[in-house]
Design an enzyme around this catalytic site. Structure first.
Site, mmCIF file in Angstrom:
data_model
loop_
_atom_site.group_PDB
_atom_site.id
_atom_site.type_symbol
_atom_site.label_atom_id
_atom_site.label_comp_id
_atom_site.label_asym_id
_atom_site.label_seq_id
_atom_site.Cartn_x
_atom_site.Cartn_y
_atom_site.Cartn_z
ATOM 1 N N SER A 154 6.690 8.402 -2.713
ATOM 2 C CA SER A 154 5.442 9.164 -2.713
ATOM 3 C C SER A 154 5.267 9.950 -4.003
ATOM 4 O O SER A 154 4.151 10.060 -4.535
ATOM 5 C CB SER A 154 5.413 10.112 -1.507
ATOM 6 N N HIS A 201 3.022 10.569 6.664
ATOM 7 C CA HIS A 201 2.593 10.576 5.268
ATOM 8 C C HIS A 201 2.218 11.988 4.843
ATOM 9 O O HIS A 201 1.616 12.750 5.611
ATOM 10 C CB HIS A 201 1.394 9.643 5.068
ATOM 11 N N PRO A 202 2.537 12.357 3.609
ATOM 12 C CA PRO A 202 2.219 13.707 3.135
ATOM 13 C C PRO A 202 0.757 13.829 2.721
ATOM 14 O O PRO A 202 0.086 12.830 2.451
ATOM 15 C CB PRO A 202 3.134 13.855 1.909
ATOM 16 N N GLU A 216 4.153 7.494 -6.600
ATOM 17 C CA GLU A 216 2.798 7.019 -6.335
ATOM 18 C C GLU A 216 1.754 8.075 -6.689
ATOM 19 O O GLU A 216 0.739 7.776 -7.335
ATOM 20 C CB GLU A 216 2.680 6.616 -4.862
ATOM 21 N N GLN A 217 1.988 9.317 -6.284
ATOM 22 C CA GLN A 217 1.009 10.362 -6.578
ATOM 23 C C GLN A 217 0.930 10.640 -8.075
ATOM 24 O O GLN A 217 -0.153 10.881 -8.624
ATOM 25 C CB GLN A 217 1.345 11.638 -5.792
ATOM 26 N N VAL A 233 -2.673 5.063 -3.606
ATOM 27 C CA VAL A 233 -3.065 5.705 -4.856
ATOM 28 C C VAL A 233 -2.836 4.805 -6.061
ATOM 29 O O VAL A 233 -3.521 4.954 -7.079
ATOM 30 C CB VAL A 233 -2.330 7.055 -5.040
ATOM 31 N N PHE A 275 -5.044 12.318 5.213
ATOM 32 C CA PHE A 275 -5.782 11.296 4.475
ATOM 33 C C PHE A 275 -4.780 10.402 3.743
ATOM 34 O O PHE A 275 -3.895 10.886 3.039
ATOM 35 C CB PHE A 275 -6.718 11.953 3.468
ATOM 36 N N ILE A 276 -4.943 9.090 3.927
ATOM 37 C CA ILE A 276 -3.999 8.132 3.336
ATOM 38 C C ILE A 276 -4.783 7.123 2.523
ATOM 39 O O ILE A 276 -5.770 6.545 3.001
ATOM 40 C CB ILE A 276 -3.175 7.415 4.423
#
Length: 473
Positions: free
Chosen positions: A388, A371-372, A391-392, A427, A423-424
């Protein structure tokens, strides 16, 4: 491995049946006409009948006639049928007959009475015999012959089918034969539903063996007509209440001329007929009426995705990216047991989640590391996956102020140095402010707690991605 049994059905939210007149319940009476179609050496069978008759402990007699059981079946045609016929005709209640083709050919006056009363005559197979060991080709031939004789006896081909003593192939074979508005060789729901076989939908109208007079001649069944009435009343009351509360259902009642046609048992049925006349939101249809209603109000709609029926490339294309850069999760899910229960958004999420949970700690750590960072360098360089990125952006992480970006950078660095993975957080469940708050709180956790928390968030992200695939955002 593909598991064909379906425990999912309509789940917690069945469709509103929308029965005519706003009825709270559809009460459907079935009269099985089997007399003259049962096992008998006179019919070319190897042994006598032993099923659903008032002979305790009956067994098939090889090569000889069983006079007593033959006589009991004859009662059904001679007396029981007419008693039941009068009850339904006098009360103006329509009936569906499950007619065994060879029995109908031996019942000219009864068939004429059924037709005069505008009863539906559905097919109950060629003969009233066991099919479980019948070769597929032989059963297919018997289905065709049943249709032929039924058409001769009644003047039209059957639109409904119920074998009863069926095989594992029966429903498939009837569906393949085609021309049937419904098949009833299931007992698995209180509502009709569509079953797909060979890419073609077939309407299923489930039947019952609980609200069925066969329990007069089975162990722990009904001892008398009053018990029959109480069982029917209890089922009716439950389903009527559910319908009144916004979830109308169907109640099937199974009858046999030689069983419920007996006087003492008949009185329980008559009492039930009188009982439901006291309710104004009751629809009493034939099964063909239910089939036509369902086809009109709940036509078959092909699902967007059917995971359990996908080949490996299609499955991987759809679900390989659900767990960030970790296609092995989807690969293992496809190789494991998948069935109809996995064809809903939560069902396939459950299958993938199970594989994630069964992965080793090192494998799950690899998923976390894939995960980024939130609002990190990959995001700035536009190198995130499409999921991602979306989502962000949903939480505004693609539009940070300089101060916010600096805060995220510091938190990312401190968190990763402490735990060894980024950190996941899901979001889409959060705002920019709540993400920052969680970031600051969770960095103080011990590693085991945070590893579990991060894994739970990975599962939630996967669930949200699956729901988006199914169009449930």
């Amino acid at each position: 491995m593909r598991y064909p049994r379906n425990f999912q059905g309509y789940g917690a939210n069945p469709p509103h049946a929308n029965w005519p007149g706003g009825a709270n319940i559809a009460v459907q009476f079935v009269l099985n006409y089997e007399e003259g179609g049962e096992n008998c050496v006179l019919h070319g069978d190897a042994a006598s009948e032993a099923f659903l008759a008032d002979v305790v402990g009956a067994t098939p007699w090889q090569g000889v006639r069983h006079w007593n059981i033959e006589s009991m079946y004859e009662y059904g045609g001679r007396a029981g049928f007419w008693r039941l016929h009068r009850l339904f005709v006098e009360n103006g209640l329509p009936v569906t007959v499950y007619g065994v083709a060879t029995a109908l050919m031996r019942a000219p006056e009864q068939v004429e009475a059924m037709l005069d009363a505008d009863w539906e005559i559905a097919s109950h197979g060629l003969k009233w015999v066991e099919h479980k060991d019948m070769p597929r080709e032989e059963e297919a031939a018997q289905i065709a012959e049943a249709i032929r004789l039924h058409t001769i006896a009644t003047g039209s081909r059957p639109l409904g089918w119920y074998t009863g003593r069926c095989s594992i192939n029966t429903v498939d074979l009837v569906s393949e034969t085609g021309g049937f508005a419904y098949v009833s060789d299931t007992y698995d729901d209180d509502l009709p539903y569509w079953r797909v076989h060979n890419a073609s939908p077939q309407l299923i109208i489930p039947y019952t063996l609980s609200n069925n007079d066969m329990r007069f001649v089975t162990a722990s069944g009904f001892a008398n007509g009053e018990q029959f009435f109480e069982a029917l009343k209890a089922s009716f009351d439950c389903l009527y209440r559910e319908g009144k509360n916004g979830s109308p259902k169907m109640m099937s009642i199974g009858l046999h001329c030689r069983l419920a046609g007996q006087p003492g048992r008949f009185e329980g049925l008559k009492k039930f007929v009188d009982y439901i006349k006291g309710f104004d939101k009751v629809w009493v249809p034939r099964r063909i009426d239910i089939a036509r209603h369902w086809a009109e109000h709940h036509p078959y709609k092909a699902p967007r995705l059917v995971p359990s029926q996908m080949d490996a490339p299609s499955f991987m294309q759809a679900f390989g990216g659900i767990y960030e850069h970790s296609p092995f999760i989807a690969q293992r899910a496809w190789q494991a047991e998948l069935g109809p229960v996995n064809d809903t958004p939560f069902g396939i999420h459950f299958a993938l989640r199970n594989q994630f949970r069964m992965a080793s700690d090192d494998e799950r750590l690899g998923v976390l590391k894939a995960h980024p960072d939130l609002a990190g360098k990959l995001a700035a360089a536009k190198r995130l996956t499409a999921e991602s990125t979306s989502e962000q952006a949903s939480a505004g992480l693609d539009a940070l102020t300089d101060a916010e970006r600096e805060a995220f950078t510091d938190l990312n660095t401190n968190y990763t140095e402490k735990f060894g993975f980024p950190f996941i957080i899901a979001v889409r469940d959060n705002t920019k402010a709540s993400i920052l708050d969680a970031f600051k709180r969770r960095v103080d956790n011990d590693r085991d707690t945070e590893f579990s928390t991060a894994c739970a968030q990975v599962e939630r992200i996967a669930q949200l991605r699956i729901e988006a695939l199914f169009g449930e955002e």
